[in-house]
Design a protein around this motif. Structure first.
Motif, PDB file in Angstrom:
ATOM      1  N   THR A 153      33.280  53.080  15.544  1.00 60.11           N
ATOM      2  CA  THR A 153      34.190  53.680  16.410  1.00 60.11           C
ATOM      3  C   THR A 153      35.455  54.110  15.467  1.00 60.11           C
ATOM      4  OG1 THR A 153      35.557  51.839  17.132  1.00 60.11           O
ATOM      5  CG2 THR A 153      33.750  52.582  18.199  1.00 60.11           C
ATOM      6  N   GLY A 154      35.548  53.577  14.236  1.00 64.62           N
ATOM      7  CA  GLY A 154      36.775  53.947  13.341  1.00 64.62           C
ATOM      8  C   GLY A 154      37.938  53.111  13.961  1.00 64.62           C
ATOM      9  N   SER A 155      37.911  52.110  14.598  1.00 58.36           N
ATOM     10  CA  SER A 155      38.949  51.468  15.332  1.00 58.36           C
ATOM     11  C   SER A 155      39.864  50.792  13.957  1.00 58.36           C
ATOM     12  CB  SER A 155      38.617  50.468  16.265  1.00 58.36           C
ATOM     13  OG  SER A 155      37.915  49.604  15.855  1.00 58.36           O
ATOM     14  N   PHE A 156      41.197  50.413  14.226  1.00 58.42           N
ATOM     15  CA  PHE A 156      41.858  49.921  13.226  1.00 58.42           C
ATOM     16  C   PHE A 156      41.920  48.417  13.357  1.00 58.42           C
ATOM     17  CE2 PHE A 156      44.303  54.135  14.552  1.00 58.42           C
ATOM     18  CZ  PHE A 156      43.355  54.985  13.621  1.00 58.42           C
ATOM     19  N   ASP A 157      41.371  47.825  13.993  1.00 65.05           N
ATOM     20  CA  ASP A 157      41.507  46.403  14.138  1.00 65.05           C
ATOM     21  C   ASP A 157      40.620  45.617  13.283  1.00 65.05           C
ATOM     22  OD1 ASP A 157      39.890  47.678  16.395  1.00 65.05           O
ATOM     23  OD2 ASP A 157      39.285  45.410  16.694  1.00 65.05           O
ATOM     24  N   TRP A 158      40.951  44.302  13.011  1.00 61.47           N
ATOM     25  CA  TRP A 158      40.054  43.415  12.263  1.00 61.47           C
ATOM     26  C   TRP A 158      39.810  42.512  13.192  1.00 61.47           C
ATOM     27  CZ3 TRP A 158      42.877  40.478   7.580  1.00 61.47           C
ATOM     28  CH2 TRP A 158      42.060  39.272   7.251  1.00 61.47           C
ATOM     29  N   THR A 159      38.564  42.193  13.441  1.00 56.43           N
ATOM     30  CA  THR A 159      38.183  41.002  14.439  1.00 56.43           C
ATOM     31  C   THR A 159      38.022  40.009  13.964  1.00 56.43           C
ATOM     32  OG1 THR A 159      35.697  41.677  14.300  1.00 56.43           O
ATOM     33  CG2 THR A 159      37.002  43.000  15.885  1.00 56.43           C
ATOM     34  N   THR A 160      38.479  38.828  14.448  1.00 50.34           N
ATOM     35  CA  THR A 160      38.555  37.385  14.049  1.00 50.34           C
ATOM     36  C   THR A 160      38.117  36.455  14.854  1.00 50.34           C
ATOM     37  OG1 THR A 160      40.542  36.712  14.645  1.00 50.34           O
ATOM     38  CG2 THR A 160      40.630  38.205  13.115  1.00 50.34           C
ATOM     39  N   ASP A 161      38.163  35.366  14.453  1.00 44.86           N
ATOM     40  CA  ASP A 161      37.786  34.168  15.255  1.00 44.86           C
ATOM     41  C   ASP A 161      39.147  33.199  15.440  1.00 44.86           C
ATOM     42  OD1 ASP A 161      37.759  33.149  12.819  1.00 44.86           O
ATOM     43  OD2 ASP A 161      35.727  32.108  12.844  1.00 44.86           O
ATOM     44  N   ASP A 162      40.111  33.802  14.986  1.00 43.29           N
ATOM     45  CA  ASP A 162      41.517  33.160  14.759  1.00 43.29           C
ATOM     46  C   ASP A 162      41.624  32.786  16.274  1.00 43.29           C
ATOM     47  OD1 ASP A 162      44.248  32.022  14.391  1.00 43.29           O
ATOM     48  OD2 ASP A 162      44.375  33.625  12.802  1.00 43.29           O
ATOM     49  N   ALA A 163      42.418  31.698  16.504  1.00 47.62           N
ATOM     50  CA  ALA A 163      42.903  31.136  17.861  1.00 47.62           C
ATOM     51  C   ALA A 163      44.265  32.136  18.083  1.00 47.62           C
ATOM     52  CB  ALA A 163      43.054  29.523  17.769  1.00 47.62           C
ATOM     53  N   ALA A 164      44.672  32.617  17.155  1.00 48.16           N
ATOM     54  CA  ALA A 164      45.822  33.820  17.734  1.00 48.16           C
ATOM     55  C   ALA A 164      45.341  34.922  18.561  1.00 48.16           C
ATOM     56  CB  ALA A 164      46.487  33.952  16.615  1.00 48.16           C
ATOM     57  N   ASN A 165      44.036  35.165  18.178  1.00 50.23           N
ATOM     58  CA  ASN A 165      43.323  36.429  18.825  1.00 50.23           C
ATOM     59  C   ASN A 165      42.556  35.955  20.016  1.00 50.23           C
ATOM     60  OD1 ASN A 165      43.322  37.190  15.411  1.00 50.23           O
ATOM     61  ND2 ASN A 165      44.575  38.537  16.806  1.00 50.23           N
ATOM     62  N   SER A 166      41.934  34.873  20.111  1.00 51.73           N
ATOM     63  CA  SER A 166      41.238  34.652  21.228  1.00 51.73           C
ATOM     64  C   SER A 166      41.548  32.947  21.615  1.00 51.73           C
ATOM     65  CB  SER A 166      39.919  35.013  21.123  1.00 51.73           C
ATOM     66  OG  SER A 166      39.279  34.246  19.818  1.00 51.73           O
ATOM     67  N   TYR A 167      41.761  32.641  22.847  1.00 51.00           N
ATOM     68  CA  TYR A 167      41.804  31.280  23.237  1.00 51.00           C
ATOM     69  C   TYR A 167      41.520  31.360  24.918  1.00 51.00           C
ATOM     70  CZ  TYR A 167      46.575  32.945  24.833  1.00 51.00           C
ATOM     71  OH  TYR A 167      47.661  33.691  25.220  1.00 51.00           O
ATOM     72  N   VAL A 168      41.222  29.983  25.243  1.00 53.03           N
ATOM     73  CA  VAL A 168      41.228  29.812  26.586  1.00 53.03           C
ATOM     74  C   VAL A 168      42.413  28.907  27.283  1.00 53.03           C
ATOM     75  CG1 VAL A 168      38.728  30.099  26.559  1.00 53.03           C
ATOM     76  CG2 VAL A 168      39.886  28.106  26.260  1.00 53.03           C
ATOM     77  N   ASP A 169      42.664  29.161  28.411  1.00 54.39           N
ATOM     78  CA  ASP A 169      43.783  28.297  28.918  1.00 54.39           C
ATOM     79  C   ASP A 169      43.411  28.276  30.678  1.00 54.39           C
ATOM     80  OD1 ASP A 169      44.537  30.624  30.163  1.00 54.39           O
ATOM     81  OD2 ASP A 169      46.684  30.484  28.957  1.00 54.39           O
ATOM     82  N   SER A 170      44.557  27.714  31.472  1.00 52.73           N
ATOM     83  CA  SER A 170      44.213  27.842  32.708  1.00 52.73           C
ATOM     84  C   SER A 170      43.901  29.159  33.330  1.00 52.73           C
ATOM     85  CB  SER A 170      45.144  27.032  33.506  1.00 52.73           C
ATOM     86  OG  SER A 170      46.351  27.758  33.272  1.00 52.73           O
TER      87      SER A 170
END
Length: 476
Positions: A153-170
């Motif tokens: 798609t030409g998007s500008f993001d770098w997809t990661t497995d970093d906890a800053a970018n995806s996490y779970v909470d309540s």
């Protein structure tokens, strides 16, 4: 005590009752003599009163009815039995107004009942087996896709497995875009020039790019910053989670409860891709978009957070993707889908596919496979040429009208940032880059003072997914 004169002056030409020759006026004489004897009694009509009609005074001895007793009021109401000849008529007239009205009402009710019956009898009554009910106590059902080239798609993001970018909470699963300079050790200078990121060397690149297209111009696993060429390290990091290899369905239902992100140039998506590319690379093997939207504020951007869309993608190459034949959107007048949680759903069988928003009756896209011979003829690909070459039919050999949407698909949740494929049209909403620019990513990043403040902060930034359910068609 007051003294009254008992002597009254008789009118001129009149005689008093005491005078002889007045015997014919006994009544008058008696009344006057009585008055003379009792001066404290005020006689009626002692003062002349005007005539009702002429206004002239009348004598106290004259009654209002010329001396005749007043006639009692006679009622004009009919007394006794009233004749009703129509009751004795042998032939009674027809009330056609009532007959026509009630006949029309009866016919309307019968037609309405038949329409309801006809609609309900065709509603599928499929059995479904719940294969996933995820409330995000963990990410066991999910995997991260880690890449840097925008997935076509030409998007500008770098997809990661970093906890800053995806996490779970309540609250559920959070997918959060962050600036690369804030969530890594990469400096601004390195971001812009003379630095290389190699995810293959790091061992983190997933390299599952199914969108082979003209927009895939960079390596999915590396990026190099070069100020002379106008290239840079992806300025934003985000996340893309999938159920590939873990949870897939071929026909069934999907239901996702989520709050979409707010922020300029954010592109949240809930969608599905085929587990195996049975018919070839994208878009030959299909794609199902349950929900896509833009984070831009709907009050200032005409394609903003009050609109969600759905689509089916299929074609023989990137350039003849026929998604416009199976595209729909839902726009709200007083709702921003970034303000609260909404439910996004899919129902899919060999005969039909539809997506819905907050309830099955609010359908975004409905596609009936049975109305077409197959997806090849419906897409009219035989009449198109790609680079001067007629495309080949990748689906009709199956004999199924719904190919390529007859295979196992897995679910994807992600928040992309920007793009160069036209999803954010040039010239709309002060877009800080153009798709055809030699350095669109750089142009986007240098305008971060305009878009970064709109993204929010903390747990309010990004997309929040409260729950995901998937059902496979058929009994368990």
């Amino acid at each position: 005590m007051y003294l009254f004169s008992t002597k009254q002056q008789a009118p001129t030409g009149a005689t008093t009752a005491a005078q002889p020759g007045n015997a014919g006026n006994d009544t008058e004489g008696h009344r006057l003599s009585t008055i003379s004897q009792n001066p404290f009694r005020t006689p009626p009509f002692a003062t002349p009163i005007p005539s009702i009609r002429s206004g002239r005074p009348i004598s106290t001895a004259t009654s209002l009815n010329n001396g005749q007793p007043r006639r009692r009021f006679q009622s004009s109401r009919l007394n006794g039995e009233m004749e009703k000849p129509w009751l004795h008529s042998a032939k009674k007239s027809m009330n056609w107004d009532s007959i026509i009205f009630y006949t029309a009402v009866s016919v309307a009710l019968m037609i309405s009942a038949y329409i309801c019956y006809d609609a309900v009898k065709d509603v599928p009554k499929n059995d479904y087996c719940l294969i996933m009910d995820d409330k995000f106590e963990n990410l066991d059902n999910w995997s991260h896709e880690v890449q840097m080239n925008g997935f076509g798609t030409g998007s500008f993001d770098w997809t990661t497995d970093d906890a800053a970018n995806s996490y779970v909470d309540s609250d559920g699963l959070h997918i959060v875009p962050t600036l690369t300079t804030q969530s890594t050790d990469i400096t601004y200078g390195q971001l812009m020039n003379g630095y290389t990121v190699n995810l293959t060397t790091d061992g983190t690149c997933t390299d599952r790019d199914q969108r082979t297209s003209e927009l895939v111009t960079s390596n999915p696993c590396s990026a190099v910053s070069n100020s002379t060429k106008g290239t840079m390290i992806n300025p934003v990091r985000s996340a893309r989670l999938t159920t590939a290899g873990k949870k897939t369905i071929r026909y069934g239902r999907v239901q996702v409860e989520a709050k979409l992100p707010a922020g300029d140039w954010l592109w949240p998506a809930i969608w599905m891709m085929p587990q195996d590319n049975v018919y070839g690379d994208w878009p030959r093997s299909g794609e199902i978009d349950i929900c896509e939207s833009r984070g831009n504020d709907a009050e200032t951007y005409p394609l903003g957070s009050n609109i969600v869309s759905s689509a089916m993608h299929w074609g023989t190459t990137y350039s003849n993707d026929a998604y416009q034949k199976s595209y729909g959107e839902w726009g709200a007048k007083r709702t921003k889908y970034s303000d609260g949680f909404h439910t996004y759903g899919l129902e899919w069988s060999s005969k039909y596919m539809f997506t819905w928003l907050d309830g099955r009756l609010r359908q975004v896209v409905y596609f009936d496979f049975t109305k077409n011979k197959n997806m090849w003829t419906y897409g009219e690909f035989a009449y198109d040429t790609v680079n001067g070459t007629a495309p080949t039919d990748p689906w009709s050999w199956t004999g199924r009208a719904n190919s390529p949407f007859d295979q196992d698909f897995y679910l994807i949740l992600n928040v992309a940032v920007g793009s160069t494929n036209g999803y954010f049209p040039d010239g709309v909403g002060n877009k800080p880059w153009t798709d055809g620019s030699e350095s669109p990513m750089k142009d986007f990043y240098l305008a971060n003072s305009t878009w970064l403040p709109t993204w929010g902060s903390g747990d309010s930034r990004g997309m929040v997914v409260k729950s995901v359910k998937m059902w496979q068609e058929g009994s368990c």
